[in-house]
Each structure stands twice: as C-alpha cells, then as structure tokens.
Design an enzyme around this catalytic site. Structure first.
Site, PDB file in Angstrom:
ATOM      1  N   SER A   1       0.838  -1.207   0.000  1.00 48.65           N
ATOM      2  CA  SER A   1       0.000   0.000   0.000  1.00 48.65           C
ATOM      3  C   SER A   1       0.865   1.245   0.000  1.00 48.65           C
ATOM      4  CB  SER A   1      -0.911   0.018   1.223  1.00 48.65           C
ATOM      5  OG  SER A   1      -1.570   1.257   1.321  1.00 48.65           O
TER       6      SER A   1
ATOM      7  N   HIS B   1      -1.091  -1.380  -4.240  1.00 45.56           N
ATOM      8  CA  HIS B   1      -2.362  -0.956  -3.653  1.00 45.56           C
ATOM      9  C   HIS B   1      -2.416   0.560  -3.544  1.00 45.56           C
ATOM     10  CE1 HIS B   1      -6.024  -2.235  -1.613  1.00 45.56           C
ATOM     11  NE2 HIS B   1      -5.834  -1.259  -0.728  1.00 45.56           N
TER      12      HIS B   1
ATOM     13  N   ASP C   1      -4.802   3.561  -2.249  1.00 41.85           N
ATOM     14  CA  ASP C   1      -5.946   3.891  -1.400  1.00 41.85           C
ATOM     15  C   ASP C   1      -6.475   5.289  -1.695  1.00 41.85           C
ATOM     16  OD1 ASP C   1      -6.348   1.603   0.364  1.00 41.85           O
ATOM     17  OD2 ASP C   1      -4.362   2.065   1.144  1.00 41.85           O
TER      18      ASP C   1
ATOM     19  N   MET D   1      -9.227   8.033  -0.431  1.00 41.68           N
ATOM     20  CA  MET D   1     -10.120   8.390   0.678  1.00 41.68           C
ATOM     21  C   MET D   1     -10.599   9.819   0.489  1.00 41.68           C
ATOM     22  SD  MET D   1      -8.110   6.721   3.919  1.00 41.68           S
ATOM     23  CE  MET D   1      -6.392   6.714   3.430  1.00 41.68           C
TER      24      MET D   1
ATOM     25  N   HIS E   1      -8.336   0.973  -4.400  1.00 37.90           N
ATOM     26  CA  HIS E   1      -9.359   0.786  -3.379  1.00 37.90           C
ATOM     27  C   HIS E   1     -10.033   2.124  -3.104  1.00 37.90           C
ATOM     28  CE1 HIS E   1     -10.195  -0.289   1.140  1.00 37.90           C
ATOM     29  NE2 HIS E   1     -11.304  -0.208   0.427  1.00 37.90           N
TER      30      HIS E   1
ATOM     31  N   MET F   1     -12.354   4.289  -1.112  1.00 40.21           N
ATOM     32  CA  MET F   1     -13.054   4.479   0.162  1.00 40.21           C
ATOM     33  C   MET F   1     -13.734   5.835   0.085  1.00 40.21           C
ATOM     34  SD  MET F   1     -10.201   2.928   2.780  1.00 40.21           S
ATOM     35  CE  MET F   1      -8.785   3.267   1.726  1.00 40.21           C
TER      36      MET F   1
ATOM     37  N   MET G   1     -11.772  -5.835   5.067  1.00 43.18           N
ATOM     38  CA  MET G   1     -10.999  -4.894   5.876  1.00 43.18           C
ATOM     39  C   MET G   1     -10.789  -5.490   7.269  1.00 43.18           C
ATOM     40  SD  MET G   1     -10.220  -2.384   3.948  1.00 43.18           S
ATOM     41  CE  MET G   1      -9.467  -1.383   5.246  1.00 43.18           C
TER      42      MET G   1
ATOM     43  N   PHE H   1      -7.345   4.974   7.910  1.00 48.38           N
ATOM     44  CA  PHE H   1      -6.028   5.298   8.437  1.00 48.38           C
ATOM     45  C   PHE H   1      -5.111   4.083   8.364  1.00 48.38           C
ATOM     46  CE2 PHE H   1      -8.917   8.209  10.568  1.00 48.38           C
ATOM     47  CZ  PHE H   1      -8.267   9.429  10.437  1.00 48.38           C
TER      48      PHE H   1
ATOM     49  N   ASP I   1      -6.857  -6.385   4.081  1.00 46.05           N
ATOM     50  CA  ASP I   1      -6.157  -5.108   4.212  1.00 46.05           C
ATOM     51  C   ASP I   1      -6.295  -4.618   5.640  1.00 46.05           C
ATOM     52  OD1 ASP I   1      -5.101  -2.580   3.993  1.00 46.05           O
ATOM     53  OD2 ASP I   1      -6.543  -1.856   2.507  1.00 46.05           O
TER      54      ASP I   1
END
Length: 215
Positions: free
Chosen positions: A7, A30, A32, A34, A63, A65, A136, A142, A174
């Site tokens: 990640s 990965h 992320d 957010m 991913h 989110m 998850m 976080f 993850d």
C-alpha cells in the site's frame, strides 16, 4: 498462489516513483483513495493515479473508500487502474451492479469491499460478478492500525462460498498485515495480502515481499 499488494499509503510521497520501484517485485500495487466523507481522512485521487500509471507497469489495485463510488469508477478505470474495488456500504444495489458491469466493459477487474461491521451476506448477491473481494481487517481510513482477528471468520465464509460455487474470485485482506497476521489470513483462505508499513518500513523491501509471499 499468495499475492502481495504493498500500500503506497505508507510510502514517502516526496519520492513516490523511487518508492514504487522498491516494491516492484510485488504482484499488485495498492492505491488507497479516501474522500474525507465515507472515511474520516483524505488521501490521493486521479491525478496521482495517472502519474503512478506512467511510473510503473505494476498491476494497480485501486481501493475506493469514497461516497457514491459508482460516479467515479469509470474515471479511475480510465486513469490507469487494473482492479477497481469499492465499498458495498457506499452504494445502492442497482448502482453497484451497474458499476461492476461498467468496469468489466472497460476491460478492468471489479471488486467489492466490506468494513469490519459489515457481514459477508452483503457481498453474496454480487459474488458471481466479482473478480475480488476485500475484507478490511481494520477500520478503513487510516494506516498503521492493529489487526482485528475477529474478521478471520469472514475470510473463512468467503472461501467456502467461492469454492462451493466454483468462482474465480480472489480474497484480499487489508489492515495490520505482518508475518503473524498474514499467516492467519492465508490459513483462513485469503490469497491477496495488502501490507503498508510492514513492507515500506522494512530495510529490504523485496525480501519482505518474498517472505510474506512464502508463508
């Protein structure tokens, strides 16, 4: 085969290109995303993804989110994602199916993720459509959180569903992944491990990736 997805949330963004090269022996990378709405933090978005795509040939495991992800899945696909994963909690059933089909039409793999409070039953209606499910094992939003071992039964349940139905669907985990927790996830049935600080904090990142893969 166990696959490793480092990640970049744990990478040094001041030298992101070099950081990515240091983990290019991994199977996936990965990414992320957010938005500060679906989760209480903000990370990176499409411009950074486009830059990452130019910097590496790695499979980009993105991913989302974010709230209302179906509005953005095609944009992230076109920005360079290979796999786009979004949260089942963030969309209606109709929009979820539409987004999955759209990703497949764009030649991308599609995945759904569940938060710790969400049961496997939320994924069951979509299993035949998915290339990957993401469990998850921390609260999303976080990095650096402690692994939640009570999520392991979900992995077992998903493995049973996938094997019973004969589906071609990977199980990714993850959150809080290290040698000890990775082994637990693999034993439960997972085959893709997302690791951030455990890999980017290692003195020899390639060796760490190989170690996790060999568990």
């Amino acid at each position: 085969m166990i696959k490793i997805s480092p990640s970049i949330l744990s990478a040094d963004f001041a030298k992101l290109g070099d950081e990515i090269k240091s983990v290019d022996s991994a199977d996936y990378l990965h990414f992320d995303v957010m938005d500060g709405v679906f989760v209480p933090n903000i990370s990176v978005g499409i411009p950074v993804l486009e830059s990452v795509r130019k910097a590496t040939d790695m499979i980009l495991d993105v991913h989302l989110m974010i709230a209302s992800p179906s509005k953005y899945t095609a944009r992230f696909a076109n920005a360079g994602s290979d796999i786009v994963v979004f949260h089942v909690e963030a969309e209606t059933a109709e929009a979820t199916r539409t987004a999955i089909n759209e990703l497949h039409e764009l030649g991308k793999k599609a995945g759904l993720s569940i938060k710790p409070a969400t049961g496997v039953q939320a994924l069951e209606p979509y299993m035949e459509l998915l290339d990957l499910v993401l469990v998850m094992t921390v609260e999303p939003g976080f990095g650096g959180q402690k692994f939640m071992s009570d999520m392991l039964p979900k992995i077992v349940q998903l493995r049973e569903i996938i094997d019973k139905r004969g589906l071609d669907c990977e199980i990714e985990v993850d959150g809080g992944i290290n040698s000890e927790t990775a082994k637990l996830c693999i034993e439960a049935g997972a085959n893709v491990l997302v690791a951030g600080s455990d890999i980017f904090g290692a003195a020899d990142r390639a060796a760490r990736i190989a170690e996790l893969r060999s568990l």
